[in-house]
Design a protein around this motif. Structure first.
Motif, PDB file in Angstrom:
ATOM      1  N   ALA A 126       0.826  -1.202   0.000  1.00 23.00           N
ATOM      2  CA  ALA A 126       0.000   0.000   0.000  1.00 23.00           C
ATOM      3  C   ALA A 126       0.863   1.255   0.000  1.00 23.00           C
ATOM      4  N   LEU A 127       2.050   1.157   0.586  1.00 23.35           N
ATOM      5  CA  LEU A 127       3.024   2.239   0.570  1.00 23.35           C
ATOM      6  C   LEU A 127       4.363   1.700   0.094  1.00 23.35           C
ATOM      7  N   VAL A 128       5.158   2.575  -0.513  1.00 23.15           N
ATOM      8  CA  VAL A 128       6.480   2.211  -1.027  1.00 23.15           C
ATOM      9  C   VAL A 128       7.519   3.047  -0.298  1.00 23.15           C
ATOM     10  N   ALA A 129       8.539   2.389   0.240  1.00 22.63           N
ATOM     11  CA  ALA A 129       9.605   3.103   0.940  1.00 22.63           C
ATOM     12  C   ALA A 129      10.436   3.900  -0.055  1.00 22.63           C
ATOM     13  N   LEU A 130      10.781   5.136   0.327  1.00 26.11           N
ATOM     14  CA  LEU A 130      11.544   6.039  -0.525  1.00 26.11           C
ATOM     15  C   LEU A 130      12.871   6.417   0.145  1.00 26.11           C
TER      16      LEU A 130
END
Length: 301
Positions: free
Chosen positions: A255-259
Motif C-alpha cells: 500500500a506504501l512504497v519506501a523512498l
C-alpha cells in the motif's frame, strides 16, 4: 499541626484537577460549602495556603503543589495496598491508564493490550488515544507510550523499540508524480505533514556517508493526527515521513512504497514513560514489562 483526616486530601486533589471547589464537590458528592470548609480546615491544620483563589478558578500555591504530589502518590499507594490485600498476590486488579499515539495503537498496540487484558481479567484498561502529548505528571495517566527523545527530567523512559522514520508514498502517487531520488527532490513533491510534540514537523533531515542534509518540505495537507496523514498517503495524496513501525503493514502489503532507502534519518525511539519518583503499581509495571517483551520478540523490529 498534622493532617487529622486523610479524606480531606481528596478535596485538595479534586479541586486541583477540576480547577474549582464546585467541580471538586460535584465529584465527591458533597456541597460546595462543605468542600470549602474542608479545604479551609486543611489549610488551618498546615498553617499555609494551598490555593490562590479567584472568581473563576483556584490555582495551587507552591506549598499546595508539593502537598498535591504527595497526596496523589499516597492515594495510589493505598489503592494498590487495598487491591493486593483483597486479592491473591499473583492477581492484578484495578485500572491501568495508558496514553498512546493513534496510529501506533490501531496498527500494533491493540492486540497487545487485548492479550494482556485476557491474561489479567481483574484489570480495567483506560486508554487515551491521541497524538498530543499528555502531561504524565498532572494528567490521570499511569504510563504514556511516546516516540522521541526524553526531554522531561521528571519522567523515566523505558525503551520499547529503536526506530527511525522513513519516507513513503503510494504506488499511485509515484506513478503520477515520479519517485524522489534525493532529499532535495522532495521540494517538488506534495509532502503531508503532521504535528510532532505539538508542532508541525516540516524540517526533514537525512544522512548519507556521514553528511546530514535538511529539507523544509511543504504540501497542501497537514494534520494533528498522524494516522490521518498515513491514510492520506495510502490514498495517493502525497509523501509522508513516519516511523517504520507505524508503516510496516502498509509497506509489507504494498500500500506504501519506501523512498530514499539509501538515506538515514534521525533516531526516533519508542518509549514507555513513567513519572520519576512516583509509586508505580504492580499492574502498571506488569503492563510495561509485557510491552517490552512483545517488542523484544518482534513487535517493533
Amino acid at each position: 499541626m498534622k493532617i487529622e483526616n486523610l479524606g480531606d486530601l481528596h478535596v485538595l486533589v479534586h479541586t486541583a484537577r477540576g480547577g474549582t471547589l464546585t467541580a471538586a464537590a460535584r465529584t465527591l458528592g458533597m456541597t460546595p460549602a462543605a468542600a470549602s470548609a474542608t479545604l479551609k480546615r486543611l489549610e488551618a491544620q498546615l498553617g499555609t495556603r494551598l490555593f490562590e483563589r479567584s472568581t473563576r478558578a483556584m490555582r495551587l500555591t507552591p506549598q499546595g503543589q508539593i502537598l498535591l504530589d504527595y497526596a496523589v502518590r499516597a492515594f495510589e499507594l493505598l489503592d494498590e495496598g487495598e487491591s493486593q490485600a483483597a486479592a491473591d498476590r499473583a492477581t492484578l486488579v484495578g485500572t491501568v491508564r495508558v496514553a498512546a499515539p493513534s496510529d501506533l495503537t490501531r496498527n500494533l498496540l491493540l492486540p497487545i493490550f487485548d492479550e494482556f487484558m485476557a491474561a489479567h481479567p481483574g484489570l480495567q484498561l483506560q486508554l487515551s488515544v491521541a497524538d498530543r502529548v499528555l502531561d504524565v505528571m498532572r494528567d490521570e495517566v499511569d504510563v504514556a507510550i511516546r516516540y522521541g527523545t526524553l526531554a522531561d527530567s521528571r519522567l523515566v523512559a523505558r525503551t520499547l523499540a529503536n526506530s527511525s522514520p522513513i519516507c513513503s508514498a503510494s504506488p499511485d502517487y509515484l506513478r503520477r508524480h515520479g519517485t524522489p531520488r534525493t532529499p532535495q527532490d522532495l521540494l517538488r513533491h506534495n509532502c503531508i505533514t503532521f504535528d510532532r510534540g505539538g508542532r508541525r514537523h516540516r524540517l526533514w533531515r537525512f544522512c548519507r556517508d556521514g553528511q546530514w542534509t535538511e529539507v523544509r518540505v511543504d504540501g497542501d495537507r497537514s494534520v494533528d493526527d498522524a494516522s490521518l496523514a498515513r491514510e492520506w498517503a495510502i490514498a495517493g495524496m502525497g509523501v509522508i515521513l513516519k516511523s517504520e513501525i507505524d508503516q510496516r503493514r502498509d509497506l509489507d502489503s504494498g500500500a506504501l512504497v519506501a523512498l530514499l532507502t539509501e538515506w538515514q534519518t534521525e533516531p526516533y525511539p519508542l518509549h514507555a514513560l513513567l513519572p520519576s519518583g512516583r509509586f508505580v503499581p504492580n499492574r502498571v509495571r506488569a503492563l510495561v514489562d509485557f510491552l517490552a517483551a512483545r517488542f523484544a520478540v518482534g513487535a517493533g523490529s
